[in-house]
Design a protein around this motif. Sequence first.
Motif, mmCIF file in Angstrom:
data_model
loop_
_atom_site.group_PDB
_atom_site.id
_atom_site.type_symbol
_atom_site.label_atom_id
_atom_site.label_comp_id
_atom_site.label_asym_id
_atom_site.label_seq_id
_atom_site.Cartn_x
_atom_site.Cartn_y
_atom_site.Cartn_z
ATOM 1 N N SER A 110 30.593 -46.208 -68.735
ATOM 2 C CA SER A 110 31.264 -47.179 -68.929
ATOM 3 C C SER A 110 32.092 -47.165 -70.002
ATOM 4 C CB SER A 110 30.437 -48.525 -69.164
ATOM 5 O OG SER A 110 29.381 -48.239 -70.103
ATOM 6 N N HIS A 111 31.887 -46.340 -70.955
ATOM 7 C CA HIS A 111 32.674 -46.393 -72.112
ATOM 8 C C HIS A 111 33.026 -44.602 -72.603
ATOM 9 C CE1 HIS A 111 28.474 -46.588 -73.192
ATOM 10 N NE2 HIS A 111 28.659 -45.455 -74.075
ATOM 11 N N PHE A 112 33.146 -44.138 -71.277
ATOM 12 C CA PHE A 112 33.464 -42.393 -71.468
ATOM 13 C C PHE A 112 34.787 -42.380 -71.949
ATOM 14 C CE2 PHE A 112 32.489 -38.103 -70.516
ATOM 15 C CZ PHE A 112 33.915 -37.601 -70.100
ATOM 16 N N GLU A 113 35.537 -43.023 -71.298
ATOM 17 C CA GLU A 113 37.214 -43.091 -71.755
ATOM 18 C C GLU A 113 37.467 -42.978 -73.097
ATOM 19 O OE1 GLU A 113 39.667 -45.400 -69.135
ATOM 20 O OE2 GLU A 113 41.477 -44.522 -69.979
ATOM 21 N N VAL A 114 36.641 -43.910 -74.024
ATOM 22 C CA VAL A 114 36.799 -44.214 -75.407
ATOM 23 C C VAL A 114 36.190 -42.904 -76.310
ATOM 24 C CG1 VAL A 114 36.239 -45.715 -77.274
ATOM 25 C CG2 VAL A 114 37.177 -46.613 -75.006
ATOM 26 N N VAL A 115 35.025 -42.735 -75.689
ATOM 27 C CA VAL A 115 34.345 -41.688 -76.570
ATOM 28 C C VAL A 115 34.618 -40.192 -76.316
ATOM 29 C CG1 VAL A 115 31.945 -40.505 -76.699
ATOM 30 C CG2 VAL A 115 32.167 -43.068 -76.320
ATOM 31 N N ALA A 116 35.262 -40.049 -75.144
ATOM 32 C CA ALA A 116 35.571 -38.523 -74.836
ATOM 33 C C ALA A 116 36.745 -38.019 -75.665
ATOM 34 C CB ALA A 116 35.867 -38.253 -73.375
ATOM 35 N N PRO A 117 37.605 -38.583 -76.157
ATOM 36 C CA PRO A 117 38.559 -37.931 -77.037
ATOM 37 C C PRO A 117 38.295 -37.778 -78.457
ATOM 38 C CG PRO A 117 39.500 -39.773 -75.756
ATOM 39 C CD PRO A 117 38.142 -40.035 -75.701
ATOM 40 N N LYS A 118 37.048 -38.144 -78.830
ATOM 41 C CA LYS A 118 36.651 -38.040 -80.230
ATOM 42 C C LYS A 118 36.176 -36.667 -80.561
ATOM 43 C CE LYS A 118 34.987 -42.789 -80.669
ATOM 44 N NZ LYS A 118 36.291 -43.204 -81.553
ATOM 45 N N ALA A 119 36.492 -36.226 -81.849
ATOM 46 C CA ALA A 119 36.124 -35.052 -82.141
ATOM 47 C C ALA A 119 34.871 -34.618 -81.907
ATOM 48 C CB ALA A 119 36.486 -34.835 -83.677
ATOM 49 N N GLY A 120 34.643 -33.057 -81.257
ATOM 50 C CA GLY A 120 33.275 -32.916 -80.953
ATOM 51 C C GLY A 120 32.845 -32.613 -79.680
ATOM 52 N N ASN A 121 33.832 -33.330 -78.808
ATOM 53 C CA ASN A 121 33.497 -33.311 -77.428
ATOM 54 C C ASN A 121 34.316 -32.161 -76.767
ATOM 55 O OD1 ASN A 121 31.785 -35.661 -77.224
ATOM 56 N ND2 ASN A 121 33.596 -36.771 -77.594
#
Length: 133
Positions: A110-121
């Motif tokens: 549900s929030h992958f699109e927001v979290v994925a671009p963050k550093a460390g992924n």
Amino acid sequence: QVQLVESGGGLVQTGGSLRLSCAASGFTLKDYAIGWFRQAPGKEREGVSCFSYTDGSSYYSDSVKGRFTISRDNAKNTVYLQMNSLKPEDTAVYYCAAVIYSRMVPPYCSHFEVVAPKAGNYWGQGTQVTVSS
């Protein structure tokens, strides 16, 4: 070495199909939510699809729903994006991304699109898909 490597892109005519692959090395995909993004020239990056093995959640953008299918083969540590009924507007560079579950709360997609671009992924280098009219 931790990496994601996409393959399977290419040139296809309108209405055709392609299957993209995203092979992971250095980590185990079943411990991650995995998804696909795309970016066309002059446009913002768009989240296309996500699949979470842990809670079974999935996501497809409205633009690809009913045409694209995400799947994973844990034995091969690989995720796939089957793309059918391709349209010229599907032309873009396609990227796969992986986010470890501990960085999110369910439902994970549900929030992958927001979290994925963050550093460390983890992100792949991208594969070009071109759909001719």
